[in-house]
Design a protein around this motif. Structure first.
Motif, mmCIF file in Angstrom:
data_model
loop_
_atom_site.group_PDB
_atom_site.id
_atom_site.type_symbol
_atom_site.label_atom_id
_atom_site.label_comp_id
_atom_site.label_asym_id
_atom_site.label_seq_id
_atom_site.Cartn_x
_atom_site.Cartn_y
_atom_site.Cartn_z
ATOM 1 N N THR A 39 0.836 -1.189 0.000
ATOM 2 C CA THR A 39 0.000 0.000 0.000
ATOM 3 C C THR A 39 0.873 1.241 0.000
ATOM 4 O OG1 THR A 39 -1.915 1.047 1.099
ATOM 5 C CG2 THR A 39 -0.240 0.043 2.528
ATOM 6 N N ALA A 40 0.256 2.414 -0.011
ATOM 7 C CA ALA A 40 1.046 3.656 -0.134
ATOM 8 C C ALA A 40 0.248 4.828 0.417
ATOM 9 C CB ALA A 40 1.407 3.917 -1.602
ATOM 10 N N GLU A 41 0.943 5.906 0.747
ATOM 11 C CA GLU A 41 0.312 7.176 1.105
ATOM 12 C C GLU A 41 0.875 8.271 0.205
ATOM 13 O OE1 GLU A 41 0.543 7.815 5.371
ATOM 14 O OE2 GLU A 41 -0.725 6.077 5.740
ATOM 15 N N PRO A 42 0.053 9.265 -0.235
ATOM 16 C CA PRO A 42 -1.372 9.317 0.033
ATOM 17 C C PRO A 42 -2.104 8.090 -0.514
ATOM 18 C CG PRO A 42 -0.654 11.226 -1.295
ATOM 19 C CD PRO A 42 0.515 10.361 -1.137
ATOM 20 N N SER A 43 -3.131 7.677 0.262
ATOM 21 C CA SER A 43 -3.883 6.475 -0.105
ATOM 22 C C SER A 43 -5.086 6.863 -0.954
ATOM 23 C CB SER A 43 -4.340 5.775 1.179
ATOM 24 O OG SER A 43 -5.404 6.499 1.782
ATOM 25 N N ASN A 44 -6.016 5.910 -1.072
ATOM 26 C CA ASN A 44 -7.185 6.169 -1.932
ATOM 27 C C ASN A 44 -8.362 6.708 -1.118
ATOM 28 O OD1 ASN A 44 -8.421 6.198 -4.458
ATOM 29 N ND2 ASN A 44 -9.525 4.292 -3.995
ATOM 30 N N SER A 45 -8.062 7.263 0.052
ATOM 31 C CA SER A 45 -9.147 7.868 0.850
ATOM 32 C C SER A 45 -9.617 9.151 0.172
ATOM 33 C CB SER A 45 -8.604 8.214 2.249
ATOM 34 O OG SER A 45 -7.714 9.341 2.135
ATOM 35 N N ALA A 46 -10.686 9.751 0.680
ATOM 36 C CA ALA A 46 -11.187 11.011 0.092
ATOM 37 C C ALA A 46 -10.088 12.075 0.160
ATOM 38 C CB ALA A 46 -12.431 11.468 0.850
ATOM 39 N N ALA A 47 -9.441 12.160 1.323
ATOM 40 C CA ALA A 47 -8.355 13.152 1.459
ATOM 41 C C ALA A 47 -7.197 12.805 0.534
ATOM 42 C CB ALA A 47 -7.878 13.200 2.914
ATOM 43 N N GLY A 48 -6.928 11.517 0.418
ATOM 44 C CA GLY A 48 -5.832 11.087 -0.454
ATOM 45 C C GLY A 48 -6.091 11.427 -1.908
ATOM 46 N N ARG A 49 -7.355 11.288 -2.335
ATOM 47 C CA ARG A 49 -7.684 11.606 -3.732
ATOM 48 C C ARG A 49 -7.572 13.100 -4.003
ATOM 49 N NH1 ARG A 49 -11.545 7.744 -2.555
ATOM 50 N NH2 ARG A 49 -13.272 9.229 -2.410
ATOM 51 N N ILE A 50 -7.930 13.912 -3.024
ATOM 52 C CA ILE A 50 -7.741 15.364 -3.183
ATOM 53 C C ILE A 50 -6.250 15.670 -3.314
ATOM 54 C CG2 ILE A 50 -7.931 17.616 -2.023
ATOM 55 C CD1 ILE A 50 -10.468 16.515 -0.614
ATOM 56 N N LEU A 83 -4.863 4.131 8.131
ATOM 57 C CA LEU A 83 -4.597 3.264 9.293
ATOM 58 C C LEU A 83 -5.836 2.464 9.657
ATOM 59 C CD1 LEU A 83 -2.624 5.365 11.969
ATOM 60 C CD2 LEU A 83 -1.838 3.286 10.806
ATOM 61 N N ALA A 84 -6.960 3.183 9.795
ATOM 62 C CA ALA A 84 -8.197 2.557 10.289
ATOM 63 C C ALA A 84 -8.785 1.571 9.294
ATOM 64 C CB ALA A 84 -9.222 3.648 10.615
ATOM 65 N N ASP A 85 -8.795 1.950 8.009
ATOM 66 C CA ASP A 85 -9.501 1.133 7.007
ATOM 67 C C ASP A 85 -8.642 0.039 6.403
ATOM 68 O OD1 ASP A 85 -11.621 3.744 5.486
ATOM 69 O OD2 ASP A 85 -11.504 2.877 7.514
ATOM 70 N N THR A 86 -7.327 0.244 6.388
ATOM 71 C CA THR A 86 -6.476 -0.688 5.626
ATOM 72 C C THR A 86 -5.380 -1.331 6.474
ATOM 73 O OG1 THR A 86 -6.873 0.693 3.669
ATOM 74 C CG2 THR A 86 -4.997 -0.843 3.569
ATOM 75 N N ILE A 87 -4.530 -0.501 7.073
ATOM 76 C CA ILE A 87 -3.325 -1.039 7.713
ATOM 77 C C ILE A 87 -3.649 -1.865 8.963
ATOM 78 C CG2 ILE A 87 -1.178 -0.419 8.898
ATOM 79 C CD1 ILE A 87 -0.837 1.864 6.912
ATOM 80 N N ILE A 88 -4.407 -1.289 9.885
ATOM 81 C CA ILE A 88 -4.670 -2.003 11.147
ATOM 82 C C ILE A 88 -5.428 -3.315 10.912
ATOM 83 C CG2 ILE A 88 -5.929 -1.876 13.344
ATOM 84 C CD1 ILE A 88 -4.998 1.110 13.473
ATOM 85 N N PRO A 89 -6.493 -3.323 10.094
ATOM 86 C CA PRO A 89 -7.165 -4.617 9.839
ATOM 87 C C PRO A 89 -6.239 -5.669 9.224
ATOM 88 C CG PRO A 89 -8.552 -2.787 9.109
ATOM 89 C CD PRO A 89 -7.227 -2.198 9.458
ATOM 90 N N SER A 90 -5.330 -5.229 8.341
ATOM 91 C CA SER A 90 -4.402 -6.190 7.710
ATOM 92 C C SER A 90 -3.420 -6.746 8.737
ATOM 93 C CB SER A 90 -3.638 -5.509 6.569
ATOM 94 O OG SER A 90 -4.539 -5.063 5.572
ATOM 95 N N LEU A 91 -2.920 -5.876 9.608
ATOM 96 C CA LEU A 91 -1.984 -6.344 10.645
ATOM 97 C C LEU A 91 -2.679 -7.302 11.602
ATOM 98 C CD1 LEU A 91 -0.141 -2.971 11.425
ATOM 99 C CD2 LEU A 91 0.813 -4.965 10.225
ATOM 100 N N GLU A 92 -3.927 -6.990 11.935
ATOM 101 C CA GLU A 92 -4.681 -7.867 12.859
ATOM 102 C C GLU A 92 -4.917 -9.249 12.244
ATOM 103 O OE1 GLU A 92 -7.127 -4.444 15.422
ATOM 104 O OE2 GLU A 92 -8.069 -5.439 13.688
ATOM 105 N N ALA A 93 -4.915 -9.288 10.890
ATOM 106 C CA ALA A 93 -5.087 -10.579 10.198
ATOM 107 C C ALA A 93 -3.740 -11.274 9.984
ATOM 108 C CB ALA A 93 -5.772 -10.342 8.846
#
Ligand SMILES: Nc1ncnc2c1ncn2[C@@H]1O[C@H](COP(=O)(O)OP(=O)(O)OP(=O)(O)O)[C@@H](O)[C@H]1O
Ligand SMILES: Cc1cn([C@H]2C[C@H](O)[C@@H](COP(=O)(O)O)O2)c(=O)[nH]c1=O
Length: 211
Positions: A39-50, A83-93
């Motif tokens: 994955t990468a930042e900026p991500s594909n979030s609303a803020a990231g797309r802006i 973090l909330a939508d992508t990274i943390i759930p992936s780490l928890e898995a």
């Protein structure tokens, strides 16, 4: 199985995106049982797309105070969402997460753009992140002379080459400062080496953490 967060940092053109492809292929071969998230930042979030639309539009003119602050908090909002939508759930898995740019890029880049607006912006940005950010298990810092990096990305549009080189020299200094503040987290990658050598040094550093 515990997840692992590996971040890749460095100035524009230092070879992170190229290396991540080699690293992913090698890890799939060496630890096929592990789930990988690239994955990468900026991500594909609303803020990231802006942000991405702004980066593509990159104005050569100076941003106003409000635009600098807007940019900072857009990068932070994107980071929180990522973090909330992508990274943390992936780490928890139990995944190995390879992230091309992370909170250190905000401190390094906006630590330059906010100079003269807030005192020591790199420290201020680190303090804003500290209470809620997830600390990476390891950060691979790709170090490359900004003169070389600007040559590599010279085909991209945007700021004048000299202006970009001077800006990236300051960003480079901020990355080195961040590494000196957390030497146990950062691994220095000599990004001037050829692609295979860069990937090899990155993979060996990650494998050390898996064994
Ligand atoms: N080790 C290397 N040696 C020479 N050229 C390289 C190397 N790694 C990448 N490059 C080239 O440099 C350019 C930038 O590489 P890349 O996009 O991977 O950098 P990056 O760090 O992801 O940049 P940005 O952060 O601006 O996206 C590309 O043209 C790529 O082919
Ligand atoms: C996360 C982050 C990024 N930036 C800058 C760094 C780069 O110039 C661009 C992203 O481009 P890339 O080719 O996708 O790496 O955005 C920043 O200024 N602040 C940040 O927090």
């Amino acid at each position: 199985m515990k997840g692992l967060l590996i971040t890749l940092e460095g100035i524009d053109g230092s070879g992170k995106s190229t290396a991540i492809r080699h690293i992913a292929a090698k890890l799939k071969e060496l630890v096929p049982e592990r789930t990988l998230l690239i994955t990468a930042e900026p991500s594909n979030s609303a803020a990231g797309r802006i942000l991405r639309s702004e980066i593509l539009r990159e104005s050569t003119g100076e941003l106003s105070f409000a635009e600098h602050m807007e940019e900072l908090f857009l990068f932070m909002a994107d980071h929180a969402r990522h973090l909330a939508d992508t990274i943390i759930p992936s780490l928890e898995a139990g995944a190995i997460v390879l992230c091309d740019r992370y909170a250190d890029s905000t401190a390094a880049y906006q630590g330059v753009t906010l100079k003269g607006i807030v005192p020591d912006p790199l420290v201020w940005i680190r303090e804003i992140y500290r209470p809620w950010n997830l600390r990476p298990d390891r950060t691979l810092l790709f170090l490359l002379d900004p003169q070389l990096s600007v040559q590599r990305i010279s085909s991209r549009s945007g700021r004048e080459k000299f202006e970009r080189q001077e800006f990236l020299r300051q960003v480079d200094g901020n990355f080195r400062r961040l590494a000196s503040l957390e030497p146990e987290r950062f691994v220095i990658i000599d990004a001037s080496l050829d692609e295979d050598a860069v990937a090899e040094s990155a993979v060996s550093s990650i494998l050390e953490m898996l064994t």
